[in-house]
Design a protein around this motif. Sequence first.
Motif, PDB file in Angstrom:
ATOM      1  N   VAL A  56       0.857  -1.181   0.000  1.00  0.00           N
ATOM      2  CA  VAL A  56       0.000   0.000   0.000  1.00  0.00           C
ATOM      3  C   VAL A  56       0.890   1.228   0.000  1.00  0.00           C
ATOM      4  N   LEU A  57       0.484   2.249  -0.755  1.00  0.00           N
ATOM      5  CA  LEU A  57       1.184   3.531  -0.740  1.00  0.00           C
ATOM      6  C   LEU A  57       0.289   4.560  -0.060  1.00  0.00           C
ATOM      7  N   ASN A  61       0.701  13.924   2.113  1.00  0.00           N
ATOM      8  CA  ASN A  61       0.123  15.000   2.924  1.00  0.00           C
ATOM      9  C   ASN A  61      -1.286  14.736   3.437  1.00  0.00           C
ATOM     10  N   LEU A  62      -1.954  13.733   2.904  1.00  0.00           N
ATOM     11  CA  LEU A  62      -3.363  13.505   3.227  1.00  0.00           C
ATOM     12  C   LEU A  62      -3.603  12.077   3.691  1.00  0.00           C
ATOM     13  N   PRO A  63      -4.701  11.825   4.409  1.00  0.00           N
ATOM     14  CA  PRO A  63      -5.028  10.453   4.812  1.00  0.00           C
ATOM     15  C   PRO A  63      -5.658   9.683   3.646  1.00  0.00           C
ATOM     16  N   LEU A  64      -4.906   9.530   2.567  1.00  0.00           N
ATOM     17  CA  LEU A  64      -5.342   8.794   1.378  1.00  0.00           C
ATOM     18  C   LEU A  64      -4.344   7.690   1.092  1.00  0.00           C
ATOM     19  N   TYR A  65      -4.841   6.596   0.546  1.00  0.00           N
ATOM     20  CA  TYR A  65      -4.009   5.433   0.262  1.00  0.00           C
ATOM     21  C   TYR A  65      -4.207   4.996  -1.182  1.00  0.00           C
ATOM     22  N   TRP A  74      -5.732  -0.561  -9.151  1.00  0.00           N
ATOM     23  CA  TRP A  74      -5.173   0.310  -8.115  1.00  0.00           C
ATOM     24  C   TRP A  74      -6.175   1.406  -7.822  1.00  0.00           C
ATOM     25  N   VAL A  75      -6.508   1.582  -6.550  1.00  0.00           N
ATOM     26  CA  VAL A  75      -7.544   2.517  -6.113  1.00  0.00           C
ATOM     27  C   VAL A  75      -6.945   3.513  -5.133  1.00  0.00           C
ATOM     28  N   ALA A  76      -7.279   4.791  -5.305  1.00  0.00           N
ATOM     29  CA  ALA A  76      -6.898   5.839  -4.352  1.00  0.00           C
ATOM     30  C   ALA A  76      -8.131   6.184  -3.532  1.00  0.00           C
ATOM     31  N   GLY A  77      -8.018   6.037  -2.210  1.00  0.00           N
ATOM     32  CA  GLY A  77      -9.147   6.341  -1.346  1.00  0.00           C
ATOM     33  C   GLY A  77      -8.721   6.450   0.100  1.00  0.00           C
ATOM     34  N   PRO A  78      -9.651   6.861   0.980  1.00  0.00           N
ATOM     35  CA  PRO A  78      -9.317   7.095   2.385  1.00  0.00           C
ATOM     36  C   PRO A  78      -9.259   5.839   3.252  1.00  0.00           C
ATOM     37  N   GLU A  79      -9.738   4.705   2.745  1.00  0.00           N
ATOM     38  CA  GLU A  79      -9.781   3.482   3.542  1.00  0.00           C
ATOM     39  C   GLU A  79      -9.152   2.329   2.761  1.00  0.00           C
ATOM     40  N   ILE A  80      -8.082   1.762   3.299  1.00  0.00           N
ATOM     41  CA  ILE A  80      -7.388   0.665   2.634  1.00  0.00           C
ATOM     42  C   ILE A  80      -8.336  -0.506   2.427  1.00  0.00           C
ATOM     43  N   GLY A  81      -8.426  -0.967   1.179  1.00  0.00           N
ATOM     44  CA  GLY A  81      -9.240  -2.127   0.850  1.00  0.00           C
ATOM     45  C   GLY A  81     -10.693  -1.834   0.551  1.00  0.00           C
ATOM     46  N   MET A 107      -4.900   2.849 -18.018  1.00  0.00           N
ATOM     47  CA  MET A 107      -6.088   3.694 -18.096  1.00  0.00           C
ATOM     48  C   MET A 107      -6.571   4.000 -16.689  1.00  0.00           C
ATOM     49  N   TRP A 108      -7.065   5.219 -16.511  1.00  0.00           N
ATOM     50  CA  TRP A 108      -7.500   5.674 -15.198  1.00  0.00           C
ATOM     51  C   TRP A 108      -8.932   6.165 -15.267  1.00  0.00           C
ATOM     52  N   GLN A 109      -9.635   6.039 -14.139  1.00  0.00           N
ATOM     53  CA  GLN A 109     -11.003   6.519 -14.023  1.00  0.00           C
ATOM     54  C   GLN A 109     -11.137   7.303 -12.727  1.00  0.00           C
ATOM     55  N   CYS A 110     -12.056   8.271 -12.726  1.00  0.00           N
ATOM     56  CA  CYS A 110     -12.369   9.044 -11.528  1.00  0.00           C
ATOM     57  C   CYS A 110     -13.843   8.832 -11.205  1.00  0.00           C
ATOM     58  N   TYR A 111     -14.167   8.848  -9.906  1.00  0.00           N
ATOM     59  CA  TYR A 111     -15.547   8.634  -9.493  1.00  0.00           C
ATOM     60  C   TYR A 111     -16.282   9.961  -9.428  1.00  0.00           C
ATOM     61  N   ASP A 112     -17.324  10.079 -10.250  1.00  0.00           N
ATOM     62  CA  ASP A 112     -18.186  11.268 -10.289  1.00  0.00           C
ATOM     63  C   ASP A 112     -19.562  10.773 -10.704  1.00  0.00           C
TER      64      ASP A 112
END
Length: 133
Positions: A56-57, A61-65, A74-81, A107-112
Amino acid sequence: FFNMEGERGKQQGNICCPKINLKTYNAKHKLRSVFGDFNLHLGVDGSVTTCNGCPVLKHSNLPLYLYRDRQGRWVAGPEIGAVRGSVRGDQSEDPELGMECPCQATMWQCYDNGWQDDNTVRVEKCQVFRQGY
């Protein structure tokens, strides 16, 4: 490649980028706070935190993983898993293979209000210099 102990190696759970920069080329991106440097995340005992067999990375600066989900993305978010985050990366060639490192995402996607393709998102490898070298 770095193995779970931070040594050079080629074992299960390797990550070739102990530090990456998740970035967007859109200066007005809605999720711009998610982007930035991510480093290997160490637990209180000093070992590398893992999720679904990969390190996990953590955002510098922020509580994001940045972690690998059960589908190999690979997912970027505030809660691992967690199932859902803000940004996720996948492979266009064969998503079933999974990726050992976020730099392998093509390829990357953003949640909106659902996942949306976003061709402005990229991962750049950061040069890491080890102490004593």
